[in-house]
Design a protein around this motif. Structure first.
Motif, PDB file in Angstrom:
ATOM      1  N   ILE A  21       0.840  -1.202   0.000  1.00  0.00           N
ATOM      2  CA  ILE A  21       0.000   0.000   0.000  1.00  0.00           C
ATOM      3  C   ILE A  21       0.874   1.251   0.000  1.00  0.00           C
ATOM      4  N   LYS A  24       2.342   1.767  -3.452  1.00  0.00           N
ATOM      5  CA  LYS A  24       1.332   2.228  -4.407  1.00  0.00           C
ATOM      6  C   LYS A  24       1.046   3.713  -4.232  1.00  0.00           C
ATOM      7  N   ASP A  41      -2.180   0.007 -10.331  1.00  0.00           N
ATOM      8  CA  ASP A  41      -3.172  -0.212  -9.281  1.00  0.00           C
ATOM      9  C   ASP A  41      -3.689  -1.642  -9.314  1.00  0.00           C
ATOM     10  N   GLY A  42      -3.967  -2.165 -10.501  1.00  0.00           N
ATOM     11  CA  GLY A  42      -4.434  -3.546 -10.624  1.00  0.00           C
ATOM     12  C   GLY A  42      -3.409  -4.545 -10.114  1.00  0.00           C
ATOM     13  N   TYR A  44      -1.061  -4.007  -7.802  1.00  0.00           N
ATOM     14  CA  TYR A  44      -1.000  -3.956  -6.339  1.00  0.00           C
ATOM     15  C   TYR A  44      -2.254  -4.524  -5.697  1.00  0.00           C
ATOM     16  N   GLN A  45      -3.421  -4.333  -6.316  1.00  0.00           N
ATOM     17  CA  GLN A  45      -4.648  -4.914  -5.767  1.00  0.00           C
ATOM     18  C   GLN A  45      -4.581  -6.440  -5.776  1.00  0.00           C
ATOM     19  N   LYS A  46      -4.066  -7.019  -6.866  1.00  0.00           N
ATOM     20  CA  LYS A  46      -3.930  -8.485  -6.933  1.00  0.00           C
ATOM     21  C   LYS A  46      -2.937  -8.977  -5.893  1.00  0.00           C
ATOM     22  N   GLU A  49      -4.628  -8.797  -2.480  1.00  0.00           N
ATOM     23  CA  GLU A  49      -5.618  -9.880  -2.364  1.00  0.00           C
ATOM     24  C   GLU A  49      -4.931 -11.219  -2.134  1.00  0.00           C
TER      25      GLU A  49
END
Length: 63
Positions: A21, A24, A41-42, A44-46, A49
């Motif tokens: 986080i 990012k 962003d995608g 880091y989101q993956k 998760e």
């Protein structure tokens, strides 16, 4: 009995989430155009998760 190795895994993944986080939110990412930002962003989101999934697995093993 609590398995301390799994608890350490949970702590480790929480630290990785905080680092992801923070990375990012670095200011050089804010200057990117929208398409580049969405890719970053995608990613880091993956990643986050994935770490959360590993935390849940470790948590189930601890309980």
């Amino acid at each position: 009995m609590v398995e301390t190795g799994r608890r350490q895994d949970m702590i480790h993944y929480k630290k990785l989430i905080r680092k992801a986080i923070a990375e990012k939110q670095k200011h050089h990412y804010r200057r990117m155009n929208t398409v580049e930002w969405l890719k970053i962003d995608g990613f880091y989101q993956k990643l986050i998760e994935n770490y959360r999934g590993k935390i849940e697995l470790a948590r189930r093993d601890v309980m």
